[in-house]
Enzyme design. Structure first.
Site, PDB file in Angstrom:
ATOM      1  N   LYS A   1       0.836  -1.191   0.000  1.00 54.05           N
ATOM      2  CA  LYS A   1       0.000   0.000   0.000  1.00 54.05           C
ATOM      3  C   LYS A   1       0.875   1.246   0.000  1.00 54.05           C
ATOM      4  CE  LYS A   1      -3.890  -2.275   0.313  1.00 54.05           C
ATOM      5  NZ  LYS A   1      -4.868  -2.263  -0.785  1.00 54.05           N
TER       6      LYS A   1
ATOM      7  N   HIS B   1      -9.861  -7.751  -8.429  1.00 52.28           N
ATOM      8  CA  HIS B   1      -9.880  -7.485  -6.993  1.00 52.28           C
ATOM      9  C   HIS B   1     -10.788  -8.546  -6.379  1.00 52.28           C
ATOM     10  CE1 HIS B   1     -11.576  -5.444  -3.362  1.00 52.28           C
ATOM     11  NE2 HIS B   1     -10.296  -5.195  -3.195  1.00 52.28           N
TER      12      HIS B   1
HETATM   13  C1  0YR Z   1      -8.693  -2.771   2.921  1.00 50.08           C
HETATM   14  N1  0YR Z   1      -7.070  -4.456  -2.589  1.00 50.08           N
HETATM   15  C2  0YR Z   1      -7.563  -3.462  -1.874  1.00 50.08           C
HETATM   16  C3  0YR Z   1      -8.961  -3.466   1.649  1.00 50.08           C
HETATM   17  C4  0YR Z   1      -8.263  -3.888  -0.607  1.00 50.08           C
HETATM   18  C5  0YR Z   1      -8.299  -2.843   0.458  1.00 50.08           C
HETATM   19  O1  0YR Z   1      -9.267  -1.491   2.896  1.00 50.08           O
HETATM   20  O2  0YR Z   1     -10.326  -3.415   1.383  1.00 50.08           O
HETATM   21  O3  0YR Z   1      -7.033  -2.416   0.791  1.00 50.08           O
HETATM   22  O4  0YR Z   1      -9.581  -4.231  -0.916  1.00 50.08           O
HETATM   23  O5  0YR Z   1      -7.448  -2.346  -2.244  1.00 50.08           O
HETATM   24  O6  0YR Z   1      -6.474  -4.232  -3.718  1.00 50.08           O
HETATM   25 MG    MG Z   2      -6.756  -2.228  -4.315  1.00 53.14          MG
END
Ligand code: 0YR
Ligand code: MG
Length: 369
Positions: free
Chosen positions: A173, A304
């Site tokens: 992140k 996702h």
């Molecule tokens: C935590 N994955 C994401 C999660 C995730 C988020 O907020 O929901 O980081 O879904 O972006 O790629």
């Molecule tokens: Mg994401």
């Protein structure tokens, strides 16, 4: 075959790494507001969305199913899922109050349950019903890289995922208050995992265009595979401008609710890695449509996994545009056949259905009001 009964549920499941944060969200539990659909053939289908386990908003989703969608599908043949999806999305009173958003999440849960029934009725896992062949899908790990971890924890954990657990890809992140922190963290992770491991970054929509552009050289220097959700989710023009000025590919889609939203990003050449999510987009039916759009433009699909991989593992195996899938094991204890990774690759699921069948104790263990 006819649908005879529909029940909803809400699960709140603790996340595996304690409290975790990305640039915009902090959470301790993953939410799964969902639906169980029964038929006169004795086949039961399961489908659910994926949320941040906020009970008031989860209830809006199950209420939409209980009070509106249930009446549309009750008595109908669940195998007519594509037709039913079109009816649900075009039902005048519902689309009037919510084209996208809550309504789409509710439709997604129902659609997945219908595909689960259709695949079970065919005696096939969904990937096979889609026409796919049993092929391994590479996993990249996203149950790490959290923004609330100090640099040392982040680096040690990425190294562990690669060296001890066998992942050939990780995502971290970004979107810290200071861009210099993001650059420092990215460089440290790349040095720790070496040049051969796939590394992606995810800003969860927090940056503005100048900041994202300034990040560009660090992304290129560290051979970042994609820059995910750099800007606010709906900003097509901003993503298009960014995609033109940085050399790192742009990934997005986890916050897009409608196939038409993907169409617009694709037409604008504002995305490279396409990330539809059955839990947000409205189910498997629109997911296939988006994956076909991406395939038609030579763009990879890396979903996702708001469903914690259960259905996306099937759609990934079943669709040739899918190259990799994220691994984030927050709901493994809920399912009869949880998605499983060995040596960095997903095992091919064998049970008929869409992967969503709940264990008998899932609702007693994780169910909330
Ligand atoms: C935590 N994955 C994401 C999660 C995730 C988020 O907020 O929901 O980081 O879904 O972006 O790629
Ligand atoms: Mg994401």
């Amino acid at each position: 075959m006819k649908i005879t009964a529909i029940h909803t549920f809400i699960l709140h499941v603790p996340v595996t790494r304690g409290s975790i944060s990305d640039s915009l969200h902090s959470l301790t539990h993953w939410g799964a507001p969902g639906v169980v659909i029964e038929t006169d053939a004795g086949i039961t289908g399961y489908g659910y969305s994926g949320t941040h386990a906020h009970l008031p908003s989860d209830r809006l989703i199950t209420q939409c199913i209980d009070d509106s969608l249930a009446a549309l599908v009750l008595g109908r043949d669940p195998r007519e899922v594509t037709a039913l999806w079109h009816e649900m999305t075009r039902f005048p009173p519902l689309q009037w109050v919510g084209r996208g958003g809550i309504v789409q999440l509710a439709i997604g849960a129902v659609d997945v349950a219908l595909w689960d029934i259709k695949a079970k009725a065919a005696g096939q896992p969904l990937w096979q019903l889609m026409g796919g062949t049993a092929r391994p899908i590479r996993a990249y790990n996203t149950d790490g890289g959290w923004l609330n971890w100090p640099l040392e924890t982040l680096v040690a954990d990425c190294r562990r995922l690669v060296e001890d657990e066998g992942y050939s890809g990780v995502k971290i992140k970004v979107g810290s208050d200071l861009l210099t922190d993001d650059i420092r963290r990215l460089g440290a992770v790349r040095r720790a995992i070496g040049p051969d491991v796939t590394l992606a970054v995810d800003a969860n929509g927090r940056m503005d265009l100048p900041q994202a552009i300034r990040f560009g050289p660090a992304l290129a220097d560290n051979d970042v595979m994609w820059f995910e959700e750099p800007l606010w989710y709906d900003d097509i023009a901003g993503h298009r401008r960014l995609a033109r000025v940085i050399s790192t590919p742009v990934a997005l889609g986890e916050q897009l609710y409608l196939p038409e939203n993907f169409q617009a990003f694709l037409d604008a050449e504002a995305v490279h890695f396409v990330q539809p999510d059955v839990a947000r987009l409205g189910g498997v039916t629109p997911w296939i449509r988006v994956a076909d759009m991406a395939a038609g433009r030579a763009l990879p699909v890396v979903s996702h996994v708001g469903d914690m991989m259960q259905t996306h593992l099937h759609t990934a195996i079943g669709h040739p545009a899918c190259t990799m899938l994220e691994y984030i094991p927050w709901m493994r204890e809920c399912f009869t056949e949880p998605a499983t990774v060995r040596d960095g690759w997903f095992l091919v699921p064998e049970e008929p259905g869409a992967g969503t069948t709940l264990r008998p104790d899932a609702i007693t263990r994780f169910g909330v009001g």
